[in-house]
Design an enzyme around this catalytic site. Structure first.
Site, short mmCIF file in Angstrom:
data_model
loop_
_atom_site.label_atom_id
_atom_site.label_comp_id
_atom_site.label_asym_id
_atom_site.label_seq_id
_atom_site.Cartn_x
_atom_site.Cartn_y
_atom_site.Cartn_z
N ASP A 158 -25.92 26.96 -25.92
CA ASP A 158 -25.96 26.62 -27.35
C ASP A 158 -25.88 24.97 -27.64
OD1 ASP A 158 -27.52 27.09 -29.28
OD2 ASP A 158 -26.81 27.99 -30.34
N ASP A 176 -27.31 34.78 -37.53
CA ASP A 176 -28.11 34.05 -36.03
C ASP A 176 -28.95 32.60 -36.28
OD1 ASP A 176 -28.90 33.26 -33.47
OD2 ASP A 176 -30.12 34.62 -32.97
N LYS A 204 -28.41 39.64 -31.01
CA LYS A 204 -30.06 38.71 -30.49
C LYS A 204 -29.92 39.58 -29.28
CE LYS A 204 -29.19 33.39 -30.39
NZ LYS A 204 -30.19 33.30 -30.41
N GLU A 251 -26.70 30.23 -37.37
CA GLU A 251 -25.54 29.64 -37.36
C GLU A 251 -25.20 27.79 -37.56
OE1 GLU A 251 -26.70 30.59 -34.79
OE2 GLU A 251 -25.99 29.23 -33.04
N LYS A 262 -24.59 19.81 -32.40
CA LYS A 262 -24.22 21.37 -32.09
C LYS A 262 -23.81 21.78 -30.61
CE LYS A 262 -26.67 25.90 -32.21
NZ LYS A 262 -28.02 26.69 -32.53
N ASP A 316 -23.83 31.45 -28.29
CA ASP A 316 -24.92 32.48 -29.08
C ASP A 316 -24.80 33.65 -28.79
OD1 ASP A 316 -25.79 32.70 -31.53
OD2 ASP A 316 -27.66 31.20 -31.31
N ARG A 339 -27.19 25.89 -38.32
CA ARG A 339 -27.62 24.62 -39.13
C ARG A 339 -26.18 24.93 -40.12
NH1 ARG A 339 -32.98 27.95 -40.47
NH2 ARG A 339 -32.74 27.97 -38.71
N1 BES Z 1 -29.61 28.71 -30.74
C1 BES Z 1 -30.66 29.27 -31.05
C2 BES Z 1 -31.87 28.87 -30.88
C3 BES Z 1 -32.72 28.73 -30.18
C4 BES Z 1 -33.22 29.89 -29.41
C5 BES Z 1 -31.99 28.37 -29.21
C6 BES Z 1 -34.01 30.57 -27.86
C7 BES Z 1 -32.73 27.70 -27.63
C8 BES Z 1 -33.98 28.54 -27.20
C9 BES Z 1 -30.45 29.47 -33.01
O1 BES Z 1 -29.02 29.75 -33.79
C10 BES Z 1 -30.82 30.75 -32.77
O2 BES Z 1 -30.91 31.88 -32.66
N2 BES Z 1 -31.86 30.62 -33.61
C11 BES Z 1 -32.42 31.48 -34.65
C12 BES Z 1 -33.38 31.04 -36.55
C13 BES Z 1 -34.04 31.95 -37.07
C14 BES Z 1 -32.87 33.32 -37.43
C15 BES Z 1 -33.84 31.30 -38.00
C16 BES Z 1 -34.39 31.19 -34.45
O3 BES Z 1 -34.38 30.50 -33.59
O4 BES Z 1 -34.20 33.25 -33.57
ZN ZN Z 2 -26.82 29.08 -32.33
MN MN Z 3 -28.18 31.74 -33.55
#
Ligand code: BES
Ligand code: ZN
Ligand code: MN
Length: 518
Positions: A298, A357, A287, A359, A275, A280, A361
């Protein structure tokens, strides 16, 4: 940072005239300390220092041998003793490897404190682990621990700008070819992880998707790999609706960077996908502000995969390896993807966007579907900072591992243990996949609050078919990884060394552990 020379030598430590000479000392079960230098051993006894230094694991003693006028036994400016702790003889092999890396990291930290440039380490003999592995892991640990990122410190006081080690001499009684080779292995692994850290440390405005492309091309040129970069127009033509959707809110063009390494003989092919989300923001599902700056990290999955290709270029293993980094920002510009939108992935599957968020996947799905179709790999592994839920599940100590193939999973677990980057498997299953059901599309892009790491993997699972596949969610370990001497604060470079270890052992395991694809 300049590159550090690592030299194996048989030349007597007493004659080494650099900044720091290091002896590693085992903690005796009983009786006097045994140091490889009899002079040091006798000093310790005479001075009564034994009360202060017992060679417990990580214990340090620094002194200045040249201050004593009459003592001309050492030419080095400083002497450092590092405790190895007790070695009972029943420690797991991987644990001893880690102890060597930790010792190496500690030496680098001490060298940094006294701003040493040239050091010599006398390689210890440790029961239960071959000398060459001590050499490998010790050099790996020193080089990893000596990492610093000062590129943007333009106005700092001189003393903060120590540039790290210039030369590491490793003293061995017999500097065999095997030892040289092992040190080289440690060096390659450490430099790969350091490169991954470098990429991650670059801020979002400096390390854009285009930089992944430039870096890929540079690696291709240096190591005779093949690099192909898909731009926005090609993505449109090919129907990569996932990465394009994520990119909609950004003014930085997306890139899909493909690097191919092919050995001379026909071999199996391993596909790696990382990735490469260079920032992000969450997109329209924005966020919270606090800590958002960390989302420049990210792209650590992409960095790990690129770093692995550097190591592969150096070692040229007997395994075909293709790396793909889908790279974009996730921003909330006027044209951004919205909750409720429905997108179509490269393989035709449609997805209802519930949360912009989620994104990662979306971009991985296109890369996986494309990579599997184009390269028909025998195995596929993806690495991603995919879910905050991985931190809830495993903290910052283990990478979450999921997959559809027990052998591949076992190999990754073993490779992680061998490299000090432990993984822990989580399950997949139809109950979890069900959480992704959408009323209006083939699926939706989030599965609700529970089991977030698993439902994210379940989303990816839909794109890998029955190819043996493993997914590493490195959200908890890509930065703030377990405090260790050889992992400075900031991005850890996680994944690169685990993948390298997997590749290094591939040949052996191809026959015995990893089964042929049906
Ligand atoms: N890049 C983030 C995941 C992340 C969060 C990595 C904190 C490291 C620290 C990812 O893109 C994300 O935002 N995931 C969401 C998914 C949710 C919306 C289903 C998450 O983990 O909150
Ligand atoms: Zn992300
Ligand atoms: Mn995200």
């Amino acid at each position: 940072m300049k590159s550090t020379k690592v030299i194996v030598t048989e030349k007597k430590p007493e004659q080494f005239s650099g900044d720091l000479l290091v002896y590693c000392v085992e903690q005796p079960k009983k009786g006097a300390l045994k140091c490889d230098s009899s002079i040091v051993s006798s000093w310790l006894e005479q001075s009564g220092t034994l009360e202060e230094f017992r060679a417990k694991e990580g214990e340090l003693l620094l002194f200045y041998p040249r201050i004593e006028k009459e003592s001309v036994s050492f030419s080095a400016r400083r002497l450092l003793l590092v405790g190895l702790g007790k070695i009972e003889g029943n420690e797991a092999h991987d644990e001893l490897r880690e102890r060597c890396r930790l010792t190496g990291g500690l030496i680098a930290q001490q060298a940094g404190k006294v701003k040493a440039k040239k050091i010599m380490i006398c390689l210890p003999e440790i029961m239960g682990i071959p000398a060459k592995e001590v050499a490998e892991c010790m050099s790996e640990g020193v080089l990893l621990g000596d990492y610093r990122f000062l590129k943007y410190k333009k106005n700092a006081p001189e003393e903060e700008l120590y540039q790290g080690l210039e030369e590491i001499r490793l003293f061995a009684r017999a500097s065999t070819d095997a030892l040289h080779k092992a040190v080289r292995m440690g060096q390659i692994a450490a430099l790969a992880a350091r490169e991954a850290r470098n990429m991650a440390n670059e801020p979002g405005n400096c390390w854009t998707p285009s930089h992944f492309a430039t870096h890929g091309r540079m690696l291709a040129k240096k190591y005779s790999l093949k690099c192909t970069v898909l731009g926005k127009d090609e993505m449109k033509r090919m129907g990569m609706g996932g990465i394009l959707a994520v990119n909609q809110g950004s003014t930085e063009p997306p890139k899909m960077v493909v690097l191919e390494y092919r050995p001379i003989h026909k071999t199996q092919t391993l596909l790696l996908v990382g990735k490469g989300l260079t920032f992000d923001s969450g997109g329209v599902s924005l966020k919270p502000g606090a800590g958002m700056e960390d989302m420049k990290y990210d792209m650590c999955g992409g960095a790990a995969v690129m770093a692995l290709m550097q190591a592969v270029g150096e070692e040229r293993p007997d395994l075909g390896i293709v790396a793909i980094v889908p790279a974009t920002e996730n921003m909330a510009g006027g044209a951004a993807l919205k909750p409720g939108d429905i997108i179509t992935h490269y393989n035709g599957l449609t997805s209802e966007i519930v949360n912009t968020d989620a994104e990662g996947r979306l971009i991985l799905a296109d890369a996986l579907a494309f990579g599997l179709e184009k390269f028909k790999p025998d195995y596929v592994i993806d690495l991603a900072t995919l879910t905050g839920a991985a931190i809830i599940a495993l903290g910052h100590h283990r990478t979450a591992l999921l997959g559809n193939n027990d052998e591949l999973v076992e190999c990754l677990l073993a490779a992680g243990d061998r490299s000090g980057e432990p993984l822990w498997r989580l399950p997949l299953g139809k109950e979890y996949t069900k959480q992704l059901e959408s009323r209006v599309a083939d699926m939706k892009n989030t599965g609700g609050k529970s089991a977030g790491t698993i439902t994210a993997a379940a989303y990816l699972e839909k794109f890998v078919g029955d190819t043996p596949w493993a997914h590493l969610d490195i959200a908890g370990t890509a930065w703030e990884f377990t405090e260790k001497s050889y992992v400075p604060r900031g991005p850890s470079g996680i994944g690169a060394r685990t993948l390298l270890e997997l590749v290094r052992r591939w040949k052996k395991e191809e026959k015995t552990v990893i089964v042929q694809r049906k």
